[in-house]
Write an enzyme that holds these catalytic residues in place. Sequence first.
Site, short mmCIF file in Angstrom:
data_model
loop_
_atom_site.label_atom_id
_atom_site.label_comp_id
_atom_site.label_asym_id
_atom_site.label_seq_id
_atom_site.Cartn_x
_atom_site.Cartn_y
_atom_site.Cartn_z
N SER A 34 9.45 12.05 24.38
CA SER A 34 9.78 11.74 23.02
C SER A 34 10.81 12.69 22.38
O SER A 34 11.42 12.34 21.38
CB SER A 34 8.51 11.78 22.16
OG SER A 34 7.96 13.07 22.14
N LYS A 71 12.85 19.62 16.65
CA LYS A 71 12.35 18.24 16.66
C LYS A 71 11.75 17.92 15.29
O LYS A 71 11.21 18.81 14.62
CB LYS A 71 11.28 18.13 17.77
CG LYS A 71 10.84 16.71 18.11
CD LYS A 71 9.85 16.75 19.29
CE LYS A 71 9.33 15.36 19.66
NZ LYS A 71 8.40 15.41 20.81
N SER A 91 6.98 15.09 27.18
CA SER A 91 8.00 14.83 26.16
C SER A 91 9.11 15.86 26.06
O SER A 91 10.09 15.63 25.36
CB SER A 91 7.34 14.67 24.78
OG SER A 91 6.79 13.39 24.66
#
Lengths: 495, 488
Positions: A154, A79, A178
């Site tokens: 996310s 990420k 997330s």
Amino acid sequence: MVADPMPTLRELAASLEAGERSSLELVEQSLTRARECESLAAFLSLREDGAREEARAADRRRAAGERRSPLDGIPIAIKDNITKRGETAGCASRILEGYRSPFDATALARLEAAGCIVVGRTNMDEFAMGSSTENSAYGPSRNPWDPERAPGGSSGGSAVAVAAGVVPVALGSDTGGSIRQPASFTGIVGMKPTYGRVSRLGLVAFASSLDQIGPFARTARDCAWVLDAMSGNDPGDSTSLPDPPTRSTDALTDALEMGDLDGLRIGLPSEYFELEGAAPGVIERVREAVAELEAAGARTVPVSLPNSRFAVACYYLVATAEASSNLARFDGARYGRRAAGAADVGEMIERSRSEGFGAEVKRRILLGTFVLSAGYYDAYYKKAQQVRTLLRDDFGRAFEECDVIAAPTSPETAFRFGEKADPLALYLSDVYTVSANLTGTPAVSVPCGLSEGLPVGLQLIGPARGDETILRVADAYQQRTSHHEARPPLAGAGA
Amino acid sequence: MKPTHPDYEVVIGLEVHCQLRVRTKLFTPAPVTYGAEPNTATLPVCLGLPGALPVLNGPAVELAVRAGLATHCTIQPRSIFARKNYFYPDLPKGYQISQFEEPLATGGYVDVPMEGEEEPLRVRLTRIHMEEDAGKSVHEAGLSETHVDLNRAGVPLIEIVSEPDIRSPEAATAYLRTLREIVRYIDASDADMEKGHFRCDVNVSLRPHGSSELGTRTELKNLNSFRFVEAAIRLEIDRQAKVLSEGGTIEQVTLGYDADRGRTFLMRGKEDSDDYRYFPDPDLVPLVLSEERIAEIRAALPELPEQKRARFTEEYGLPGDACAILTEKRGLADFFERAAAAAGDDAKPAAQTTANWMLRDVLAVLREDDVEVQDGHLEPEGLGALIRMVEEGRVTARSARSLLPELIREGGDPERLVQERGLESVSDEGALEALVAQAIEANPKAVASYAEGDKKSLNFLMGQVMKASQGKADPGAVRKLLAAKLES
């Protein structure tokens, strides 16, 4: 035999061990697949040359009998809020444009020490604030099950990278769901470890007391493997836990291999299953999954989490308060984007932040600033901390009755872009996930079938440091079911 | 004691920021430097880089605990680091890590010796907490740019907050001197004011004599010398007294002090007061100190100045002012005690003689050169040996004194130096008798007046003998010989 275009980490590692595949082949396959799936916008950047070079080095090590670990040469994705030395760490935000980190995140450094190769940085909601990747400054990622739908967030980009078969494993971060929610939306496994299990050093902070790095993979076993490789005490993170007694991969995999759930007590919180607004199709799939666990020897017990109705409110107070402070460092003074032409330092800071942050980040900074303000602190921040204690007590009591709690991961399946224009509606969909962050407990989302053609996630929540327990249960479930083998319709495209 | 102001009682409280004497910063192992190239003593934590995390510096905690114990504070078994949020370019994270609701140490006091007063002034301490320093903003003249140096960012500090127990500018500086002496004694800080190791903010308010309510206070910020502290307080007393006597009210403002112009200026009004939005830092865990750990640190605490003063009086019978000077710095006190131990076998007289030598001769040379005794070349045992030689009559005080500046500045073995220079006192009876006979013969007038009862003439004749011996004659022996000759 046509190879499964989306093998698991285990399968890939086995093929490397057997000499059937080279790391370079795996990396090339990842890069090719990433390009094929470009329309899904899983990645913000690819490390083509770097990854190839590392793959060749991994192959040389294997040839010389010096492989670092069974994971040596495996391509992974990370990420965009996890730092890697010499590379960008943009958090999908304009304000970090041009910034390159001088140091590695501990979790990543450990995976790299085991031989994992980062092929790219994945898309996310800006600073991990959001549940759809729609808040990325670079546009949303798309769900491979339906490109008109959000992959969740996310950590949406990491979820898509695994769901679309680009990489067998990706790292995400989970502050309020997330990792788990996008895993649920894309039909893969996503795990949030116990708070402190994985070092936060090198994870760009959103809400420090809630953030945890965790893995996405096709199976719970793969997650366990990755978790083992990247977790453990880090003196560089003051909130890091001591090493668990069961840290060795062998102990973990042995436990997983049992796959037998005799005597396991599964808690079913009435508050979760009777939640107003939860999609009936979701609840149905989760109930079926629980029945499957019962068939494997587990028994269910009713538990109650009376304070869970305050969890979302509590979460948005704590998370925004911490975020307002954590994001204060992005001022344009030392790195990242600096507004041009300001008359003085104050204006420079103000304009850099106004131009650099997106709307949702600004909303949360303002909310958090308000929450901590003199005169409101007691009513909001302090109250939220008290609720957090009550929630911990709720879970503590529940875990006296049961070994794991089963619940949906999200009250609904993947939603269409723009469907959740009201931020509050989006916040409320975090209802099943935020409690694990507020209480620091581990939780994993496992695919448990489709509802109207879209994946549903079964969430298993364990007591603090019960990471192995939830992975064991998830693994048992996956051994008995094939939901994780379901492939998104887009997976075949171009493959 | 005479009041500071005829109409108002002056109420002063101080906040002192004191830099801890450690090698690395409070939350990261970047070095603590002074005068280094800007931004060279920094690590990701100092720069507030994304993903950087703080880890508490253990030795800094120990020094802070020492400071708390040395000022009679209660060390809290659990204290919390909090974030103080505000934007400033030299504050890299956008917050300073400090302690707020739960500080490390609470409720102590400092006894301040006051000139001309029998009893010391007891200044109570509200708290001592740990915090990190900010960086420095550098505005170069003529340039519109602000440059930021983050070498100082994250340097460990303690903030020592006093109760408003001080009633005069002199008492404020006396308190600061005592506090500085304590933190230096326990090696918690170099407390070098020029380097900004010891900075203070002063809260001043006035109230009518006899009133028990506190007036509105103003804060004087960043005073970095004792002289400025006193001057700024005086100015503020006068300003407040004028406002009050004209029927006005005091605004709660923050003032700076312009040393060049000798005046205070408004830094911040009440309406601009910041909301720092303090909250516990989620990147750090509570600082937990066990009773055993605190006891260990207490046991390792050196003797404090007040204890040393009491012991010097008791053990050596030294007068108060001598004790005060000798104990002002730990290095000086240690030097004195080692020298005294070498100066004689009988502790009390040896200490008294050594004290005289230190106060009269050694300190004069040190002051002239502006060096600390431990930085000079004179070994305490060397001084002791020299004093012992004087006491044993092997060298005269005058010869010894003449050697001191050289011993301090260049070092050397006093014994050997005395031999090399032929400074051993002449006590050989034959030689002395010759000198005495010479003096009597050369000064008939003095001999005559001695015979007429002017006993002072003996001193004159002594002087003549000493002079003739180039100061090497043993004065005791000379006196005895002269008296015998003159009486005969």
